[in-house]
Design an enzyme around this catalytic site. Sequence first.
Site, short mmCIF file in Angstrom:
data_model
loop_
_atom_site.label_atom_id
_atom_site.label_comp_id
_atom_site.label_asym_id
_atom_site.label_seq_id
_atom_site.Cartn_x
_atom_site.Cartn_y
_atom_site.Cartn_z
N ASP A 207 0.83 -1.19 0.00
CA ASP A 207 0.00 0.00 0.00
C ASP A 207 0.87 1.25 0.00
O ASP A 207 2.01 1.23 0.50
CB ASP A 207 -0.90 0.03 1.24
N LYS A 208 0.35 2.33 -0.49
CA LYS A 208 1.09 3.58 -0.59
C LYS A 208 1.71 3.99 0.75
O LYS A 208 2.86 4.40 0.81
CB LYS A 208 0.16 4.70 -1.09
#
Length: 217
Positions: free
Chosen positions: A59-60
């Site tokens: 995930d970012k």
Amino acid sequence: MKKMNIIYEDKEILVVDKEPHLLTIATEKKESRTLYSEASTYVKKQYPKNKIFIVHRLDKDTSGLVIFAKNPDQKLSLQNNWSNVKREYICIVEGKLPKKKDTLKSYLAESKTLEVYETKDKTKGKLAITEYEVLQSNNKYSLLKINIKTGRRNQIRVQLSNIGNPIVGDKKYGSKTDSLKRLALHANLIEYQLKGRTYHFETKYPNSFSKIFKETK
């Protein structure tokens, strides 16, 4: 631009310690800076025709280990073996957990807005299995070691939130604190066997994870 933190490299793979707030690969918004773009630029500097291939993503807002393949065959070999890959994470959650160690099992599904949620309907969801161990805790936070047995999207975040212990900084899944100005989740270990060889990659979790316990009374 921060320098890419390379953990390991050979002729077939590139292992990078991703910083938080950075996408692994661009979305439909076509972001110019991603870990993939930086890795691609790096290998092309070695030789202009070199390519890099996505094996998995983080995930970012999650930091930690990401593996890239340097050819299509290696990408497929890793992805076909991915269910046998050991993956550990370190995270900080809100509150204390009821058990020192436990295994969380539930079925996860995605809404039309791509939010992941637990469901009791096995026909709608996919089984997610997450093991955790409490490494440290105080009155406000707990530091956990996480071992995921399945690779469902957002499974760590959702399952911890649903037992009442959301990850610090995870507003999407119920966190009320943001002490680190980031999602307190770090992919610290990847281990697998391929072609008779064992690959083991490990990084220490960020110093800010320890600092939060020193500053919290």
